[in-house]
Design a protein around this motif. Sequence first.
Motif, mmCIF file in Angstrom:
data_model
loop_
_atom_site.group_PDB
_atom_site.id
_atom_site.type_symbol
_atom_site.label_atom_id
_atom_site.label_comp_id
_atom_site.label_asym_id
_atom_site.label_seq_id
_atom_site.Cartn_x
_atom_site.Cartn_y
_atom_site.Cartn_z
ATOM 1 N N LEU A 49 0.843 -1.187 0.000
ATOM 2 C CA LEU A 49 0.000 0.000 0.000
ATOM 3 C C LEU A 49 0.882 1.243 0.000
ATOM 4 N N ALA A 50 0.457 2.249 -0.762
ATOM 5 C CA ALA A 50 1.232 3.491 -0.872
ATOM 6 C C ALA A 50 0.944 4.378 0.329
ATOM 7 N N LEU A 51 1.686 4.194 1.390
ATOM 8 C CA LEU A 51 1.483 4.944 2.634
ATOM 9 C C LEU A 51 2.639 5.902 2.857
ATOM 10 N N PRO A 52 2.394 7.032 3.562
ATOM 11 C CA PRO A 52 3.495 7.954 3.929
ATOM 12 C C PRO A 52 4.304 7.363 5.083
ATOM 13 N N VAL A 53 5.158 6.414 4.750
ATOM 14 C CA VAL A 53 5.870 5.653 5.783
ATOM 15 C C VAL A 53 6.699 6.564 6.677
ATOM 16 N N SER A 54 7.340 7.573 6.108
ATOM 17 C CA SER A 54 8.195 8.461 6.915
ATOM 18 C C SER A 54 7.385 9.176 7.992
ATOM 19 N N ALA A 55 6.207 9.680 7.618
ATOM 20 C CA ALA A 55 5.364 10.375 8.597
ATOM 21 C C ALA A 55 4.875 9.408 9.671
ATOM 22 N N LEU A 56 4.493 8.202 9.250
ATOM 23 C CA LEU A 56 4.020 7.219 10.215
ATOM 24 C C LEU A 56 5.123 6.816 11.186
ATOM 25 N N VAL A 57 6.331 6.614 10.671
ATOM 26 C CA VAL A 57 7.456 6.247 11.533
ATOM 27 C C VAL A 57 7.783 7.380 12.498
ATOM 28 N N ALA A 58 7.644 8.636 12.029
ATOM 29 C CA ALA A 58 7.908 9.784 12.902
ATOM 30 C C ALA A 58 6.929 9.804 14.076
ATOM 31 N N LEU A 59 5.651 9.527 13.785
ATOM 32 C CA LEU A 59 4.658 9.477 14.869
ATOM 33 C C LEU A 59 4.972 8.350 15.851
ATOM 34 N N LEU A 60 5.374 7.191 15.320
ATOM 35 C CA LEU A 60 5.732 6.080 16.204
ATOM 36 C C LEU A 60 6.954 6.425 17.051
ATOM 37 N N ALA A 61 7.899 7.158 16.481
ATOM 38 C CA ALA A 61 9.088 7.560 17.236
ATOM 39 C C ALA A 61 8.713 8.516 18.367
ATOM 40 N N VAL A 62 7.788 9.450 18.075
ATOM 41 C CA VAL A 62 7.313 10.365 19.122
ATOM 42 C C VAL A 62 6.654 9.576 20.247
ATOM 43 N N GLU A 63 5.884 8.561 19.871
ATOM 44 C CA GLU A 63 5.220 7.727 20.879
ATOM 45 C C GLU A 63 6.261 6.985 21.735
ATOM 46 N N ALA A 64 7.316 6.486 21.094
ATOM 47 C CA ALA A 64 8.361 5.783 21.845
ATOM 48 C C ALA A 64 9.081 6.735 22.795
ATOM 49 N N LEU A 65 9.363 7.971 22.342
ATOM 50 C CA LEU A 65 10.006 8.949 23.214
ATOM 51 C C LEU A 65 9.121 9.289 24.416
ATOM 52 N N THR A 66 7.825 9.384 24.178
ATOM 53 C CA THR A 66 6.898 9.643 25.290
ATOM 54 C C THR A 66 6.946 8.508 26.301
ATOM 55 N N ASN A 67 6.981 7.270 25.817
ATOM 56 C CA ASN A 67 7.086 6.127 26.731
ATOM 57 C C ASN A 67 8.360 6.187 27.555
ATOM 58 N N GLY A 68 9.474 6.565 26.888
ATOM 59 C CA GLY A 68 10.732 6.678 27.619
ATOM 60 C C GLY A 68 10.672 7.738 28.705
ATOM 61 N N ALA A 69 10.028 8.876 28.404
ATOM 62 C CA ALA A 69 9.909 9.941 29.401
ATOM 63 C C ALA A 69 9.059 9.486 30.580
ATOM 64 N N VAL A 70 7.982 8.755 30.299
ATOM 65 C CA VAL A 70 7.129 8.248 31.384
ATOM 66 C C VAL A 70 7.906 7.251 32.238
ATOM 67 N N ARG A 71 8.696 6.377 31.592
ATOM 68 C CA ARG A 71 9.493 5.403 32.342
ATOM 69 C C ARG A 71 10.492 6.108 33.267
ATOM 70 N N MET A 72 11.114 7.179 32.795
ATOM 71 C CA MET A 72 12.055 7.925 33.629
ATOM 72 C C MET A 72 11.337 8.577 34.807
ATOM 73 N N GLY A 73 10.125 9.080 34.549
ATOM 74 C CA GLY A 73 9.365 9.688 35.639
ATOM 75 C C GLY A 73 9.003 8.685 36.710
ATOM 76 N N LEU A 74 8.666 7.459 36.311
ATOM 77 C CA LEU A 74 8.326 6.421 37.287
ATOM 78 C C LEU A 74 9.544 6.014 38.105
ATOM 79 N N SER A 75 10.729 6.028 37.500
ATOM 80 C CA SER A 75 11.930 5.599 38.216
ATOM 81 C C SER A 75 12.328 6.571 39.315
#
Length: 438
Positions: A49-75
């Motif tokens: 499927l012709a998807l904007p893979v770069s934009a989708l990967v960027a959103l997933l990367a932002v989500e991963a960074l958010t998870n990392g920030a939450v993990r640091m806050g819990l620690s």
Amino acid sequence: MTTSPPASALPAEPSPRARINLVWLLRLRWGVLVGQAVLVAVAAWGLKLALPVSALVALLAVEALTNGAVRMGLSRARPVAEAAIFGLMLWDTLVLTGLLALSGGTHNPFTTLYLVNVALGTVLLPARRTWAMLVFTLLAFGSLFVLQDVTLPGLARPDHAELMRLHLSGMWVAFAVAAGFIVYFIQRVTRALAEREQELAQTRARHARQEKVASLATLAAGAAHELSTPLSTIAVVAKELERALAASQTSESVREDLRLIRQQVDRCRDVLVQMSADAGQTTGEPFHPIPLERLVEETLSELSGRERVRVDVPEALKAYQVHGPPRALARVLRGLVKNALQATPADRAVELRARAEATGARLEVRDEGAGMPDAVLTRAGEPFFTTKAPGEGMGLGLFLARSLAEQLGGSLELRSKAGEGTTVGLSLPAASAQEAAA
């Protein structure tokens, strides 16, 4: 004069439940992130499927960074506010909306994933924020209709039948993924909260028992103090009477009665001293490592009927050291053995044995008495509950034994059946390496 603000005006304090909720929400977010990455890879490279893979990967990367920030806050072990969980779930809804808008919009069957956040909000958030979460999700879903121009059809225009087949298959996969996440994580969150509530209930029960021990100690000390003066007076008067009667050539039977009175007064004093000790006066005794062999010896040293006690301490455990106040431990264990002796017929023995455990040692006292029915077993250990005849016990032995064991980090277990005797297991923690070497 200052007045306190009303309770409704005070800011809500962070709840311990919020930390548990955030931990499980973070695990869910990692699971969703992995699932989203797999779906993007399958759609872009598997289904071509012709998807904007770069934009989708960027959103997933932002989500991963958010998870990392939450993990640091819990620690950092800081309190977690429910508002933080609410904001994080709103952010997840925005990210999901962006992913859907870039991969088909309302035609994307994975719009079902909106339900995951709504369901989790019902469990993790208070009612007001749950409704706010639902309204926000509906607005986010509705925005996909406006963002149709942003979505890229990207299917290289196969025939309509092929499109419908892919869409229906995607709906089934989306439903399975959403339902699986909802069932699994809601069950785990509910179980974690239930375990937390159970721990709190056990802590409250231990605190209540400690308060009862303190009350008993105060009562015993007060009784010993108040009764010591009249008992001393009776003892002095009886002794003076005995001397006076001896000088007046009174019969031996009268003098014997006076000696009996003095003996009973001394016995009353001993009972008061013992009651004061049993009711918790040893709570200030320092903790020391004590070998099991010595603990057993001190337990039996002042016990009447010790010849009926069959001791089983393996050679490897004789030098094994447990942690606690030595005199209090010996007194508690002596009380358990005494109970067993009273419950066992005079021609039978009581067994005292030691066993190793993962975190310490276990001392078991087994009698061959009549045992306890379930109704009695459930109440055994309550203060002042006893099945003994009046004057033979106060119903405090098991209660104090359990209180001391839990204070040390151990436990007390009762196993009994009517007609089969009773086994009392006292689990005690091991002394640390530093204490044992001291």
